[in-house]
Scaffold this active site. Structure first.
Site, short mmCIF file in Angstrom:
data_model
loop_
_atom_site.label_atom_id
_atom_site.label_comp_id
_atom_site.label_asym_id
_atom_site.label_seq_id
_atom_site.Cartn_x
_atom_site.Cartn_y
_atom_site.Cartn_z
N VAL A 11 0.85 -1.19 0.00
CA VAL A 11 0.00 0.00 0.00
C VAL A 11 0.88 1.24 0.00
O VAL A 11 1.88 1.30 0.72
CB VAL A 11 -0.97 0.01 1.20
CG1 VAL A 11 -0.22 -0.01 2.54
CG2 VAL A 11 -1.91 1.20 1.13
N PHE A 12 0.52 2.22 -0.84
CA PHE A 12 1.26 3.47 -0.91
C PHE A 12 0.56 4.52 -0.07
O PHE A 12 -0.62 4.82 -0.27
CB PHE A 12 1.36 3.97 -2.36
CG PHE A 12 2.13 5.26 -2.50
CD1 PHE A 12 3.51 5.26 -2.47
CD2 PHE A 12 1.47 6.47 -2.67
CE1 PHE A 12 4.23 6.43 -2.61
CE2 PHE A 12 2.17 7.65 -2.81
CZ PHE A 12 3.56 7.64 -2.78
N TYR A 14 0.41 8.43 1.24
CA TYR A 14 0.81 9.79 0.84
C TYR A 14 0.28 10.84 1.82
O TYR A 14 0.58 12.03 1.69
CB TYR A 14 0.27 10.11 -0.56
CG TYR A 14 -1.23 9.99 -0.66
CD1 TYR A 14 -2.05 11.07 -0.36
CD2 TYR A 14 -1.83 8.78 -1.02
CE1 TYR A 14 -3.43 10.95 -0.41
CE2 TYR A 14 -3.21 8.66 -1.08
CZ TYR A 14 -4.00 9.75 -0.78
OH TYR A 14 -5.37 9.63 -0.82
N GLY A 15 -0.52 10.39 2.81
CA GLY A 15 -1.07 11.30 3.80
C GLY A 15 -0.69 10.83 5.19
O GLY A 15 0.49 10.68 5.51
N SER A 16 -1.69 10.53 6.01
CA SER A 16 -1.40 10.14 7.39
C SER A 16 -0.65 8.83 7.49
O SER A 16 0.01 8.57 8.51
CB SER A 16 -2.70 10.06 8.20
OG SER A 16 -3.58 9.10 7.65
N GLU A 104 -10.03 4.54 5.55
CA GLU A 104 -10.17 5.42 4.38
C GLU A 104 -11.58 5.34 3.78
O GLU A 104 -11.77 5.54 2.59
CB GLU A 104 -9.14 5.01 3.32
CG GLU A 104 -7.71 4.89 3.83
CD GLU A 104 -7.14 6.22 4.32
OE1 GLU A 104 -7.68 7.28 3.95
OE2 GLU A 104 -6.17 6.19 5.09
#
Length: 209
Positions: A11-12, A14-16, A104
């Site tokens: 999993v990528f 980019y936030g938290s 999410e």
């Protein structure tokens, strides 16, 4: 007869996920995306805001989708979306996927992205192919699109939810991105940080109209 190995769950973030990684991670690789924009363009009803007063959190947006908006917040060509690709222990893949889907759940859609880096010669290469990530597409009900930067900064400064203050999310993300890739350009994050910190020093806490 040998059994085919299950494809690793990667999993990528980019936030938290950059500063609060998923559980059961066995390896991680930093890298960047091509063709995507990172913006505080997603409402947060359940983490950094409430249904009555949603905060704002980052999402990935396809660059062509962002370019199709009003143009009040263009994506500079030298900006780069840096993040971390996490490989999850196969034993816990289903558990972690359920955890991430719940985390999410507020309007995000799963997509698969190639994560880029640089080889020893400085050439761009794919360091992680087809990593899963969560994207806030423009047709999801929580997508906000571009907002004037001062209005967005004020919303972030005021908002709070079950996971804490919205501005703390912004500050943690900015610090994490700077540590992750000191050479990276992320004008949106850094401009928001400047404005929100100015509000910290200048304004009493008040309600948004």
């Amino acid at each position: 007869m040998s059994l085919a190995k299950e494809k690793p769950f990667v999993v990528f973030g980019y936030g938290s996920l950059i500063f609060k990684p998923p559980p059961h991670t066995i390896s991680q690789v930093s890298g960047f995306l091509k063709g995507y924009v990172r913006r505080f363009a997603q409402k947060s009803h359940d983490h950094r805001g409430t249904p009555e007063a949603p905060g704002r959190v980052v999402t990935l947006i396809h660059k062509e989708d962002w370019d199709a908006f009003s143009g009040e917040d263009p994506f500079p060509e030298d900006d780069t979306v840096w993040g971390i690709a996490y490989t999850i222990d196969p034993v816990y893949s289903a558990e972690v996927r359920d955890y991430l889907d719940y985390r999410e759940k507020d309007g995000y859609t799963v997509e698969y992205v190639d994560v880029f880096g640089h080889d020893a010669a400085g050439k761009e290469i794919v360091v992680v192919p087809s990593a899963m990530t969560y994207v806030g597409r423009p047709d999801n009900p929580s997508f906000m699109g571009p907002e004037p930067l001062d209005k967005l900064a004020h919303r972030i400064w005021l908002s709070s939810g079950p996971s804490g203050r919205n501005k703390d999310y912004l500050y943690a993300l900015v610090d994490a991105v700077r540590r992750l890739a000191p050479e990276s350009h992320d004008s949106h994050l850094f401009a928001l940080e400047t404005r929100v910190r100015a509000l910290d020093s200048e304004l009493p806490r008040e309600r948004i109209d």
